[in-house]
Each structure stands twice: as C-alpha cells, then as structure tokens.
Design an enzyme around this catalytic site. Structure first.
Site, PDB file in Angstrom:
ATOM      1  N   LYS A   1       1.661  -4.181   1.184  1.00  8.62           N
ATOM      2  CA  LYS A   1       2.986  -4.378   1.775  1.00  8.62           C
ATOM      3  C   LYS A   1       3.080  -3.702   3.140  1.00  8.62           C
ATOM      4  O   LYS A   1       3.504  -4.321   4.120  1.00  8.62           O
ATOM      5  CB  LYS A   1       4.072  -3.834   0.846  1.00  8.62           C
ATOM      6  CG  LYS A   1       5.479  -4.073   1.359  1.00  8.62           C
ATOM      7  CD  LYS A   1       6.524  -3.614   0.373  1.00  8.62           C
ATOM      8  CE  LYS A   1       6.750  -2.131   0.574  1.00  8.62           C
ATOM      9  NZ  LYS A   1       7.881  -1.606  -0.190  1.00  8.62           N
TER      10      LYS A   1
ATOM     11  N   ASP B   1       7.932  -6.958  -1.822  1.00  6.71           N
ATOM     12  CA  ASP B   1       8.141  -5.797  -2.675  1.00  6.71           C
ATOM     13  C   ASP B   1       8.795  -6.257  -3.977  1.00  6.71           C
ATOM     14  O   ASP B   1       8.929  -7.453  -4.226  1.00  6.71           O
ATOM     15  CB  ASP B   1       8.975  -4.720  -1.962  1.00  6.71           C
ATOM     16  CG  ASP B   1      10.370  -5.200  -1.599  1.00  6.71           C
ATOM     17  OD1 ASP B   1      10.745  -6.334  -1.959  1.00  6.71           O
ATOM     18  OD2 ASP B   1      11.088  -4.442  -0.937  1.00  6.71           O
TER      19      ASP B   1
END
Length: 68
Positions: free
Chosen positions: A9, A27
C-alpha cells in the site's frame, strides 16, 4: 526492489504520487467498500487492487490518494 518495512500500500502511494505511476493503494476500507458495492469483488487486497484499477479514469489516477 524491496524496502524492509514498506508494504504494498505504501509503495503504491509513493509510486503514484511521486512518480505518476498508475497504481492504487487498497487498504481495509477500500477492500470492504469495493466488495460491498460490487466495484471490485475479491478475496484479498491484491485481487481488489487489480480489479479496481480499470475502473479509475487514467486522468484521475494520480488524484486517488489525495481525495478523501
């Protein structure tokens, strides 16, 4: 290239905002919303990431990490 302590991420956010790469950071929240709305159903974050990318207009891809 790998950097210890840097996950997918974070790497996607850096690649997108600093270098203009067409990436999106998925996420837990993006994962859940994408699955619940049917935008990109997947069993894990990686599946949702790959299925979400085609749904984002290329001209807006660099703004995906700023909007919110």
């Amino acid at each position: 290239m790998t950097l210890p302590g840097v996950g997918r991420k974070t790497a996607n956010v850096v690649l997108n905002t600093a270098f203009g790469h067409s990436t999106i950071a998925v996420d837990t929240h993006i994962f859940r919303v994408a699955n619940r709305t049917g935008i990109a159903k997947g069993k894990n974050v990686l599946e949702v990431e790959f299925k979400t990318q085609p749904n984002i207009f290329r001209k807006n891809i660099c703004m995906t990490h700023i909007i919110g």
